[in-house]
Design a protein around this motif. Structure first.
Motif, PDB file in Angstrom:
ATOM      1  N   HIS A  15       0.902  -1.056   0.110  1.00 26.73           N
ATOM      2  CA  HIS A  15      -0.148   0.049  -0.041  1.00 26.73           C
ATOM      3  C   HIS A  15       0.844   1.120   0.103  1.00 26.73           C
ATOM      4  O   HIS A  15       1.707   1.481   1.008  1.00 26.73           O
ATOM      5  CB  HIS A  15      -0.746   0.116   1.225  1.00 26.73           C
ATOM      6  N   ILE A  16       0.995   1.986  -1.264  1.00 29.87           N
ATOM      7  CA  ILE A  16       1.836   3.102  -1.225  1.00 29.87           C
ATOM      8  C   ILE A  16       1.216   4.425  -1.363  1.00 29.87           C
ATOM      9  O   ILE A  16       0.122   4.621  -1.977  1.00 29.87           O
ATOM     10  CB  ILE A  16       2.546   2.956  -2.675  1.00 29.87           C
ATOM     11  N   TYR A  17       1.550   5.342  -0.482  1.00 32.74           N
ATOM     12  CA  TYR A  17       0.941   6.578  -0.264  1.00 32.74           C
ATOM     13  C   TYR A  17       1.628   7.879  -0.538  1.00 32.74           C
ATOM     14  O   TYR A  17       2.791   7.894  -0.222  1.00 32.74           O
ATOM     15  CB  TYR A  17       0.515   7.081   1.370  1.00 32.74           C
ATOM     16  N   LYS A  18       1.165   8.737  -1.435  1.00 37.84           N
ATOM     17  CA  LYS A  18       1.888   9.870  -1.846  1.00 37.84           C
ATOM     18  C   LYS A  18       0.802  10.931  -2.373  1.00 37.84           C
ATOM     19  O   LYS A  18      -0.121  10.817  -2.856  1.00 37.84           O
ATOM     20  CB  LYS A  18       2.645   9.636  -3.014  1.00 37.84           C
ATOM     21  N   ASP A  19       1.168  12.105  -1.497  1.00 38.04           N
ATOM     22  CA  ASP A  19       0.219  13.338  -1.745  1.00 38.04           C
ATOM     23  C   ASP A  19      -1.086  12.869  -1.642  1.00 38.04           C
ATOM     24  O   ASP A  19      -2.037  13.388  -2.585  1.00 38.04           O
ATOM     25  CB  ASP A  19       0.590  13.738  -3.209  1.00 38.04           C
ATOM     26  N   ASN A  20      -1.746  12.467  -0.783  1.00 37.80           N
ATOM     27  CA  ASN A  20      -3.076  11.936  -0.310  1.00 37.80           C
ATOM     28  C   ASN A  20      -3.699  11.142  -1.391  1.00 37.80           C
ATOM     29  O   ASN A  20      -4.899  10.906  -1.527  1.00 37.80           O
ATOM     30  CB  ASN A  20      -3.954  13.279  -0.328  1.00 37.80           C
ATOM     31  N   ASN A  51      10.436   4.113  -8.982  1.00 38.64           N
ATOM     32  CA  ASN A  51      11.095   4.920  -7.724  1.00 38.64           C
ATOM     33  C   ASN A  51      10.166   5.079  -6.625  1.00 38.64           C
ATOM     34  O   ASN A  51       9.105   5.701  -6.800  1.00 38.64           O
ATOM     35  CB  ASN A  51      11.538   6.116  -8.502  1.00 38.64           C
ATOM     36  N   PHE A  52      10.509   4.391  -5.441  1.00 37.14           N
ATOM     37  CA  PHE A  52       9.927   4.406  -4.157  1.00 37.14           C
ATOM     38  C   PHE A  52      10.170   5.740  -3.302  1.00 37.14           C
ATOM     39  O   PHE A  52      10.200   5.544  -2.332  1.00 37.14           O
ATOM     40  CB  PHE A  52       9.955   3.066  -3.665  1.00 37.14           C
ATOM     41  N   ASN A  53      11.179   6.628  -3.878  1.00 37.34           N
ATOM     42  CA  ASN A  53      11.679   7.653  -3.078  1.00 37.34           C
ATOM     43  C   ASN A  53      10.463   8.640  -2.695  1.00 37.34           C
ATOM     44  O   ASN A  53       9.667   8.883  -3.754  1.00 37.34           O
ATOM     45  CB  ASN A  53      12.642   8.315  -3.465  1.00 37.34           C
ATOM     46  N   GLY A  54      10.458   9.041  -1.539  1.00 37.10           N
ATOM     47  CA  GLY A  54       9.460   9.997  -1.163  1.00 37.10           C
ATOM     48  C   GLY A  54       7.847   9.574  -1.084  1.00 37.10           C
ATOM     49  O   GLY A  54       6.847  10.435  -1.179  1.00 37.10           O
ATOM     50  N   VAL A  55       7.676   8.298  -0.884  1.00 36.20           N
ATOM     51  CA  VAL A  55       6.267   7.729  -0.633  1.00 36.20           C
ATOM     52  C   VAL A  55       6.391   6.954   0.606  1.00 36.20           C
ATOM     53  O   VAL A  55       7.365   6.528   1.021  1.00 36.20           O
ATOM     54  CB  VAL A  55       5.990   6.814  -1.592  1.00 36.20           C
ATOM     55  N   ILE A  56       5.334   6.773   1.117  1.00 36.17           N
ATOM     56  CA  ILE A  56       5.205   5.922   2.443  1.00 36.17           C
ATOM     57  C   ILE A  56       4.513   4.567   2.025  1.00 36.17           C
ATOM     58  O   ILE A  56       3.852   4.586   1.343  1.00 36.17           O
ATOM     59  CB  ILE A  56       4.028   6.507   3.492  1.00 36.17           C
ATOM     60  N   ILE A  57       5.127   3.552   2.502  1.00 33.22           N
ATOM     61  CA  ILE A  57       4.692   2.034   2.335  1.00 33.22           C
ATOM     62  C   ILE A  57       4.319   1.293   3.299  1.00 33.22           C
ATOM     63  O   ILE A  57       5.040   1.037   4.199  1.00 33.22           O
ATOM     64  CB  ILE A  57       5.883   1.410   1.318  1.00 33.22           C
ATOM     65  N   ASP A  58       3.140   0.492   3.371  1.00 34.55           N
ATOM     66  CA  ASP A  58       2.897  -0.641   4.317  1.00 34.55           C
ATOM     67  C   ASP A  58       2.666  -1.876   3.484  1.00 34.55           C
ATOM     68  O   ASP A  58       2.351  -1.858   2.255  1.00 34.55           O
ATOM     69  CB  ASP A  58       1.504  -0.145   4.885  1.00 34.55           C
ATOM     70  N   LEU A  59       3.027  -2.899   4.260  1.00 33.54           N
ATOM     71  CA  LEU A  59       3.231  -4.299   3.611  1.00 33.54           C
ATOM     72  C   LEU A  59       1.905  -5.053   4.095  1.00 33.54           C
ATOM     73  O   LEU A  59       1.749  -5.031   5.453  1.00 33.54           O
ATOM     74  CB  LEU A  59       4.407  -4.796   3.892  1.00 33.54           C
ATOM     75  N   GLU A  60       1.142  -5.676   3.535  1.00 36.24           N
ATOM     76  CA  GLU A  60      -0.063  -6.518   3.940  1.00 36.24           C
ATOM     77  C   GLU A  60       0.230  -7.998   3.570  1.00 36.24           C
ATOM     78  O   GLU A  60       0.397  -8.306   2.405  1.00 36.24           O
ATOM     79  CB  GLU A  60      -1.294  -6.084   3.456  1.00 36.24           C
ATOM     80  N   TYR A  61      -0.059  -8.797   4.481  1.00 31.94           N
ATOM     81  CA  TYR A  61       0.289 -10.382   4.510  1.00 31.94           C
ATOM     82  C   TYR A  61      -1.333 -10.933   4.569  1.00 31.94           C
ATOM     83  O   TYR A  61      -1.679 -10.571   5.914  1.00 31.94           O
ATOM     84  CB  TYR A  61       1.070 -11.110   5.034  1.00 31.94           C
ATOM     85  N   GLY A  62      -1.837 -11.945   3.772  1.00 35.00           N
ATOM     86  CA  GLY A  62      -2.984 -12.383   4.352  1.00 35.00           C
ATOM     87  C   GLY A  62      -4.150 -11.800   3.580  1.00 35.00           C
ATOM     88  O   GLY A  62      -4.974 -11.338   4.383  1.00 35.00           O
ATOM     89  N   LEU A  63      -3.910 -11.661   2.279  1.00 30.73           N
ATOM     90  CA  LEU A  63      -5.100 -10.964   1.447  1.00 30.73           C
ATOM     91  C   LEU A  63      -6.339 -11.864   1.706  1.00 30.73           C
ATOM     92  O   LEU A  63      -7.317 -10.924   1.376  1.00 30.73           O
ATOM     93  CB  LEU A  63      -4.861 -11.052   0.083  1.00 30.73           C
ATOM     94  N   GLU A  64      -6.495 -12.920   1.888  1.00 31.19           N
ATOM     95  CA  GLU A  64      -7.745 -13.813   1.929  1.00 31.19           C
ATOM     96  C   GLU A  64      -8.367 -13.611   3.327  1.00 31.19           C
ATOM     97  O   GLU A  64      -9.348 -14.108   3.797  1.00 31.19           O
ATOM     98  CB  GLU A  64      -7.466 -15.101   1.492  1.00 31.19           C
ATOM     99  N   GLN A  65      -7.478 -13.238   4.173  1.00 27.20           N
ATOM    100  CA  GLN A  65      -8.071 -13.224   5.635  1.00 27.20           C
ATOM    101  C   GLN A  65      -8.792 -12.084   6.263  1.00 27.20           C
ATOM    102  O   GLN A  65      -8.367 -10.891   5.666  1.00 27.20           O
ATOM    103  CB  GLN A  65      -6.669 -13.321   6.609  1.00 27.20           C
ATOM    104  N   ALA A  66      -9.871 -12.111   7.042  1.00 30.68           N
ATOM    105  CA  ALA A  66     -10.420 -10.838   7.462  1.00 30.68           C
ATOM    106  C   ALA A  66      -9.549  -9.804   8.284  1.00 30.68           C
ATOM    107  O   ALA A  66      -9.903  -8.787   8.311  1.00 30.68           O
ATOM    108  CB  ALA A  66     -11.753 -11.362   8.522  1.00 30.68           C
ATOM    109  N   ALA A  67      -8.637 -10.520   9.137  1.00 32.77           N
ATOM    110  CA  ALA A  67      -7.636  -9.686   9.743  1.00 32.77           C
ATOM    111  C   ALA A  67      -6.322 -10.028   9.352  1.00 32.77           C
ATOM    112  O   ALA A  67      -5.593 -10.840   9.844  1.00 32.77           O
ATOM    113  CB  ALA A  67      -7.780 -10.009  11.408  1.00 32.77           C
ATOM    114  N   PRO A  68      -5.744  -9.462   8.165  1.00 34.32           N
ATOM    115  CA  PRO A  68      -4.553  -9.599   7.814  1.00 34.32           C
ATOM    116  C   PRO A  68      -3.332  -9.081   8.569  1.00 34.32           C
ATOM    117  O   PRO A  68      -3.486  -8.335   9.619  1.00 34.32           O
ATOM    118  CB  PRO A  68      -4.457  -8.633   6.305  1.00 34.32           C
ATOM    119  N   PHE A  69      -2.284  -9.425   8.368  1.00 39.74           N
ATOM    120  CA  PHE A  69      -0.986  -8.759   9.131  1.00 39.74           C
ATOM    121  C   PHE A  69      -0.475  -7.703   8.297  1.00 39.74           C
ATOM    122  O   PHE A  69      -0.268  -7.679   7.297  1.00 39.74           O
ATOM    123  CB  PHE A  69       0.099  -9.914   9.603  1.00 39.74           C
ATOM    124  N   MET A  70       0.007  -6.665   8.873  1.00 47.31           N
ATOM    125  CA  MET A  70       0.596  -5.394   8.309  1.00 47.31           C
ATOM    126  C   MET A  70       2.062  -4.916   9.098  1.00 47.31           C
ATOM    127  O   MET A  70       2.049  -5.029  10.144  1.00 47.31           O
ATOM    128  CB  MET A  70      -0.417  -4.073   8.660  1.00 47.31           C
TER     129      MET A  70
END
Length: 204
Positions: A15-20, A51-70
């Motif tokens: 999940h990559i976030y940049k400029d809202n 290029n991933f400079n200047g962005v915020i990134i979260d990693l998600e594991y367990g795409l099929e789960q109701a409560a994944p790990f981040m």
């Protein structure tokens, strides 16, 4: 869940976030380098290096789960022909999907329910979806199961859920469903729909 316990080829989501804005990219671990780093592959359209400079990134594991790990605020760099993923905590945090936002779809779908043969898919999240009909569906009630399918671009999406909400708004009838079966193509499809029109990327 420990980062090094994630098996190679397991679908993950960046999940990559940049400029809202948010961009989601499906990824897989190719090989772990140590307890907090791994070589990864990225599923995206294009052959140029991202290029991933200047962005915020979260990693998600367990795409099929109701409560994944981040894993929050991870780092991705391109080094010697490989994308390297670095996490700063070995343990992921369990996250409730109820906090995930819905993605507008606006595509017509077919369902297995009489009186609902063709309806519009209003929106989809990881935990549910909403269908819109111009007429009320006779006899439908909360707890009823339904299957809706549609094709959009190169994706074939099959949604299975139980009805949890019925709402009338502006002459339309909205039926909200809680997903009960995971659609394998859904994470990539939602990521695709969230990309800006044209480039479908947050960066050039």
């Amino acid at each position: 869940m420990n980062f090094i316990e994630i098996a190679p080829d397991t679908p993950l989501m960046l999940h990559i976030y940049k400029d809202n804005k948010q961009l989601n990219i499906t990824t897989h671990i190719v090989r772990h380098l140590d307890e907090t780093a791994a070589i990864i592959s990225l599923d995206y359209e294009g052959d140029h290096v991202l290029n991933f400079n200047g962005v915020i990134i979260d990693l998600e594991y367990g795409l099929e789960q109701a409560a994944p790990f981040m894993w929050k605020n991870v780092r991705v760099v391109y080094l010697k022909g490989n994308y390297i993923l670095k996490v700063f905590s070995t343990d992921g945090i369990k996250t409730n999907r109820r906090d995930s936002f819905r993605v507008f779809i606006g595509v017509y779908a077919r369902t297995n329910r009489d009186g609902m043969t063709s309806v519009m898919v209003k929106d989809i999240s990881h935990s549910g979806f909403a269908l819109v009909s111009r007429k009320p569906v006779e006899g439908i009630s909360r707890g009823e199961a339904i299957v809706a399918t549609f094709d959009d671009y190169t994706f074939h999406i099959r949604l299975e859920g139980v009805l949890v909400r019925i709402e009338e708004r502006d002459g339309q009838y909205i039926y909200g469903f809680k997903s009960v079966v995971f659609c394998p193509q859904l994470p990539q499809y939602l990521a695709f729909k969230q990309r800006p029109a044209g480039s479908r990327l947050l960066w050039s």
